[in-house]
Design a protein around this motif. Structure first.
Motif, PDB file in Angstrom:
ATOM      1  N   SER A  35      22.223  -6.283  -9.639  1.00 39.88           N
ATOM      2  CA  SER A  35      21.358  -5.715  -8.611  1.00 39.88           C
ATOM      3  C   SER A  35      20.536  -6.776  -7.867  1.00 39.88           C
ATOM      4  CB  SER A  35      20.411  -4.685  -9.227  1.00 39.88           C
ATOM      5  OG  SER A  35      19.634  -5.281 -10.244  1.00 39.88           O
ATOM      6  N   ALA A  36      20.619  -8.023  -8.303  1.00 33.70           N
ATOM      7  CA  ALA A  36      19.825  -9.088  -7.677  1.00 33.70           C
ATOM      8  C   ALA A  36      20.322  -9.394  -6.269  1.00 33.70           C
ATOM      9  CB  ALA A  36      19.889 -10.345  -8.535  1.00 33.70           C
ATOM     10  N   ASP A  37      19.369  -9.563  -5.351  1.00 34.15           N
ATOM     11  CA  ASP A  37      19.742  -9.967  -3.990  1.00 34.15           C
ATOM     12  C   ASP A  37      19.849 -11.488  -3.945  1.00 34.15           C
ATOM     13  OD1 ASP A  37      17.123 -10.894  -3.961  1.00 34.15           O
ATOM     14  OD2 ASP A  37      16.410  -9.404  -2.533  1.00 34.15           O
ATOM     15  N   SER A  38      20.228 -12.012  -2.789  1.00 34.26           N
ATOM     16  CA  SER A  38      20.461 -13.452  -2.683  1.00 34.26           C
ATOM     17  C   SER A  38      19.191 -14.258  -2.944  1.00 34.26           C
ATOM     18  CB  SER A  38      21.053 -13.795  -1.317  1.00 34.26           C
ATOM     19  OG  SER A  38      20.187 -13.404  -0.279  1.00 34.26           O
ATOM     20  N   ALA A  39      18.047 -13.791  -2.470  1.00 28.83           N
ATOM     21  CA  ALA A  39      16.795 -14.524  -2.684  1.00 28.83           C
ATOM     22  C   ALA A  39      16.449 -14.591  -4.170  1.00 28.83           C
ATOM     23  CB  ALA A  39      15.659 -13.870  -1.902  1.00 28.83           C
ATOM     24  N   THR A  40      16.676 -13.512  -4.879  1.00 25.90           N
ATOM     25  CA  THR A  40      16.384 -13.485  -6.313  1.00 25.90           C
ATOM     26  C   THR A  40      17.333 -14.406  -7.071  1.00 25.90           C
ATOM     27  OG1 THR A  40      15.577 -11.222  -6.108  1.00 25.90           O
ATOM     28  CG2 THR A  40      16.133 -11.980  -8.326  1.00 25.90           C
ATOM     29  N   LEU A  41      18.617 -14.347  -6.737  1.00 26.69           N
ATOM     30  CA  LEU A  41      19.588 -15.224  -7.401  1.00 26.69           C
ATOM     31  C   LEU A  41      19.271 -16.694  -7.137  1.00 26.69           C
ATOM     32  CD1 LEU A  41      22.919 -13.303  -6.746  1.00 26.69           C
ATOM     33  CD2 LEU A  41      21.844 -13.712  -8.970  1.00 26.69           C
ATOM     34  N   ARG A  42      18.781 -16.991  -5.961  1.00 28.82           N
ATOM     35  CA  ARG A  42      18.482 -18.378  -5.588  1.00 28.82           C
ATOM     36  C   ARG A  42      17.360 -18.955  -6.454  1.00 28.82           C
ATOM     37  NH1 ARG A  42      18.642 -22.734  -5.395  1.00 28.82           N
ATOM     38  NH2 ARG A  42      18.531 -24.190  -3.699  1.00 28.82           N
ATOM     39  N   ARG A  43      16.530 -18.125  -7.041  1.00 33.17           N
ATOM     40  CA  ARG A  43      15.422 -18.594  -7.894  1.00 33.17           C
ATOM     41  C   ARG A  43      15.899 -19.065  -9.265  1.00 33.17           C
ATOM     42  NH1 ARG A  43      12.517 -13.472  -6.212  1.00 33.17           N
ATOM     43  NH2 ARG A  43      11.692 -14.032  -4.178  1.00 33.17           N
ATOM     44  N   VAL A  44      17.136 -18.737  -9.599  1.00 36.15           N
ATOM     45  CA  VAL A  44      17.689 -19.150 -10.892  1.00 36.15           C
ATOM     46  C   VAL A  44      18.037 -20.641 -10.824  1.00 36.15           C
ATOM     47  CG1 VAL A  44      19.611 -18.841 -12.508  1.00 36.15           C
ATOM     48  CG2 VAL A  44      18.593 -16.853 -11.380  1.00 36.15           C
ATOM     49  N   ARG A  45      17.505 -21.410 -11.757  1.00 34.71           N
ATOM     50  CA  ARG A  45      17.838 -22.837 -11.803  1.00 34.71           C
ATOM     51  C   ARG A  45      19.326 -22.990 -12.079  1.00 34.71           C
ATOM     52  NH1 ARG A  45      15.812 -24.410 -16.248  1.00 34.71           N
ATOM     53  NH2 ARG A  45      14.617 -22.577 -16.689  1.00 34.71           N
ATOM     54  N   GLY A  46      19.989 -23.763 -11.213  1.00 35.99           N
ATOM     55  CA  GLY A  46      21.425 -23.978 -11.369  1.00 35.99           C
ATOM     56  C   GLY A  46      22.258 -23.198 -10.370  1.00 35.99           C
ATOM     57  N   ILE A  47      21.642 -22.262  -9.658  1.00 35.98           N
ATOM     58  CA  ILE A  47      22.358 -21.491  -8.642  1.00 35.98           C
ATOM     59  C   ILE A  47      21.896 -21.969  -7.271  1.00 35.98           C
ATOM     60  CG2 ILE A  47      22.735 -19.229  -7.606  1.00 35.98           C
ATOM     61  CD1 ILE A  47      22.563 -17.973 -10.332  1.00 35.98           C
ATOM     62  N   GLY A  48      22.839 -22.544  -6.523  1.00 35.11           N
ATOM     63  CA  GLY A  48      22.558 -23.011  -5.178  1.00 35.11           C
ATOM     64  C   GLY A  48      23.050 -22.009  -4.146  1.00 35.11           C
ATOM     65  N   GLU A  49      22.957 -22.387  -2.884  1.00 38.71           N
ATOM     66  CA  GLU A  49      23.346 -21.492  -1.789  1.00 38.71           C
ATOM     67  C   GLU A  49      24.811 -21.071  -1.873  1.00 38.71           C
ATOM     68  OE1 GLU A  49      21.415 -19.930   0.389  1.00 38.71           O
ATOM     69  OE2 GLU A  49      19.744 -20.869  -0.635  1.00 38.71           O
ATOM     70  N   LYS A  50      25.711 -22.033  -2.125  1.00 38.97           N
ATOM     71  CA  LYS A  50      27.142 -21.705  -2.224  1.00 38.97           C
ATOM     72  C   LYS A  50      27.399 -20.756  -3.394  1.00 38.97           C
ATOM     73  CE  LYS A  50      29.008 -25.896  -0.161  1.00 38.97           C
ATOM     74  NZ  LYS A  50      29.774 -27.118  -0.403  1.00 38.97           N
ATOM     75  N   SER A  51      26.740 -21.023  -4.492  1.00 36.96           N
ATOM     76  CA  SER A  51      26.917 -20.172  -5.673  1.00 36.96           C
ATOM     77  C   SER A  51      26.425 -18.758  -5.416  1.00 36.96           C
ATOM     78  CB  SER A  51      26.173 -20.753  -6.875  1.00 36.96           C
ATOM     79  OG  SER A  51      26.658 -22.031  -7.187  1.00 36.96           O
ATOM     80  N   VAL A  52      25.290 -18.627  -4.737  1.00 29.65           N
ATOM     81  CA  VAL A  52      24.738 -17.304  -4.433  1.00 29.65           C
ATOM     82  C   VAL A  52      25.751 -16.476  -3.652  1.00 29.65           C
ATOM     83  CG1 VAL A  52      23.015 -16.077  -3.045  1.00 29.65           C
ATOM     84  CG2 VAL A  52      22.300 -17.924  -4.530  1.00 29.65           C
ATOM     85  N   VAL A  53      26.316 -17.082  -2.607  1.00 31.60           N
ATOM     86  CA  VAL A  53      27.287 -16.375  -1.771  1.00 31.60           C
ATOM     87  C   VAL A  53      28.485 -15.938  -2.602  1.00 31.60           C
ATOM     88  CG1 VAL A  53      28.893 -16.649   0.163  1.00 31.60           C
ATOM     89  CG2 VAL A  53      26.545 -17.494   0.368  1.00 31.60           C
ATOM     90  N   GLN A  54      29.017 -16.847  -3.415  1.00 37.99           N
ATOM     91  CA  GLN A  54      30.197 -16.507  -4.213  1.00 37.99           C
ATOM     92  C   GLN A  54      29.886 -15.489  -5.307  1.00 37.99           C
ATOM     93  OE1 GLN A  54      32.850 -19.537  -5.482  1.00 37.99           O
ATOM     94  NE2 GLN A  54      32.967 -20.466  -3.457  1.00 37.99           N
TER      95      GLN A  54
END
Length: 164
Positions: A35-54
């Protein structure tokens, strides 16, 4: 509004309290990845912009994650990053979108990453001949899935008969 002269006359009778500092929203970890949106996922250490999209695109294709281990299936997630990400995420498998294998349209089946073209052809052909399946074991017996493939796809399949 009060002019400066009136303010000085009233000042002894007024009490000014300082405004409280706005509370900073503290991100709650671990983060639920279905249920996490892109902004929330981006706060996870180790998840960058490319990872969020994928992560979000793969989540849509799958219908949701049933295990955090599925994040490691993404090419942008290295083993080191996966180990860093893992303690910060969890998944609620109740949020998975299931596919009714006996009634799903071919287009709905073909986009699922765990259903190969061979499986798709066998599902469509056998479904028409047989009329469908009542459980996953029948699909294994019909050589549509191996036991490993069945275990992987099982969380996404629904065998119920839709109510009219």
């Amino acid at each position: 509004a009060v002019d400066s002269v009136m303010l000085e006359r009233l000042r002894p009778h007024l009490v000014f309290t300082p405004r409280p500092e706005p509370k900073k929203e503290v991100e709650k970890f671990p983060i639920e990845i279905n249920s996490a949106d892109s902004a929330t996922l981006r706060r996870v250490r180790g998840i960058g912009e490319k990872s969020v999209v994928q992560i979000i695109e793969y989540r849509k294709l799958l219908g949701g994650y049933y295990s955090t281990e599925q994040i490691s299936e993404l090419k942008v997630v290295t083993e080191d990053n996966f180990q860093r990400i893992l303690p910060q995420i969890y998944c609620d498998s109740a949020k998975i979108k299931k596919i009714n294998i006996n009634f799903a349209r071919p287009k709905e089946l073909e986009v699922h990453p765990y259903i190969s073209n061979r499986m798709l052809r066998q599902i469509i052909n056998n479904r028409e001949l047989k009329g469908g399946w009542s459980n996953l074991e029948e699909m294994i017996e019909d050589d549509i899935f191996s036991a490993e493939e069945a275990a992987r796809i099982a969380p996404y399949l629904d065998f119920s008969i839709p109510q009219e």
